[in-house]
Design a protein around this motif. Sequence first.
Motif, PDB file in Angstrom:
ATOM      1  N   ILE A  74      -7.107   1.277  -7.916  1.00 52.61           N
ATOM      2  CA  ILE A  74      -7.029   0.065  -7.772  1.00 52.61           C
ATOM      3  C   ILE A  74      -7.932  -0.628  -8.165  1.00 52.61           C
ATOM      4  O   ILE A  74      -9.226  -0.556  -7.959  1.00 52.61           O
ATOM      5  N   SER A 128      -7.499  -6.289  -4.932  1.00 55.44           N
ATOM      6  CA  SER A 128      -6.657  -6.005  -3.732  1.00 55.44           C
ATOM      7  C   SER A 128      -7.198  -7.396  -3.098  1.00 55.44           C
ATOM      8  O   SER A 128      -8.259  -7.462  -2.643  1.00 55.44           O
ATOM      9  N   GLN A 188      -1.871  -6.080  -4.902  1.00 50.67           N
ATOM     10  CA  GLN A 188      -2.932  -5.060  -5.563  1.00 50.67           C
ATOM     11  C   GLN A 188      -2.364  -4.648  -7.041  1.00 50.67           C
ATOM     12  O   GLN A 188      -1.088  -4.597  -7.068  1.00 50.67           O
ATOM     13  N   GLU A 205       0.825  -1.085  -0.064  1.00 56.63           N
ATOM     14  CA  GLU A 205       0.001  -0.108   0.203  1.00 56.63           C
ATOM     15  C   GLU A 205       0.829   1.202  -0.216  1.00 56.63           C
ATOM     16  O   GLU A 205       0.255   2.151  -0.345  1.00 56.63           O
TER      17      GLU A 205
END
Length: 93
Positions: free
Chosen positions: A48, A51, A60, A39
């Motif tokens: 994004i 995830s 991700q 992150e």
Amino acid sequence: MIAASELILNPDGSVYHLNLQPEDISHNVIFVGDQERVEKITKHFDSIEVSKQKREFKTQTGIYKGKRITVMSTGIGPDNIDIVMNELDALVS
């Protein structure tokens, strides 16, 4: 190529340890050790798309300046890196 008898899949068809399917990853992958670093990198992404996390393997995938990129943690040690590389190979083969 990993033989089907040696590749463990989850009920949804994702590879066991990474919990990923081929569409979850991009052709461009950045590897980090610690899952918290994922992150730290993807916070700079424009968006994004994916995830997912299973144990220390956090992934991700998103868009950064028009380019699709995946950031993935490998955890600690060569055993974990071996798992990541083998399961990624199975996803793109």
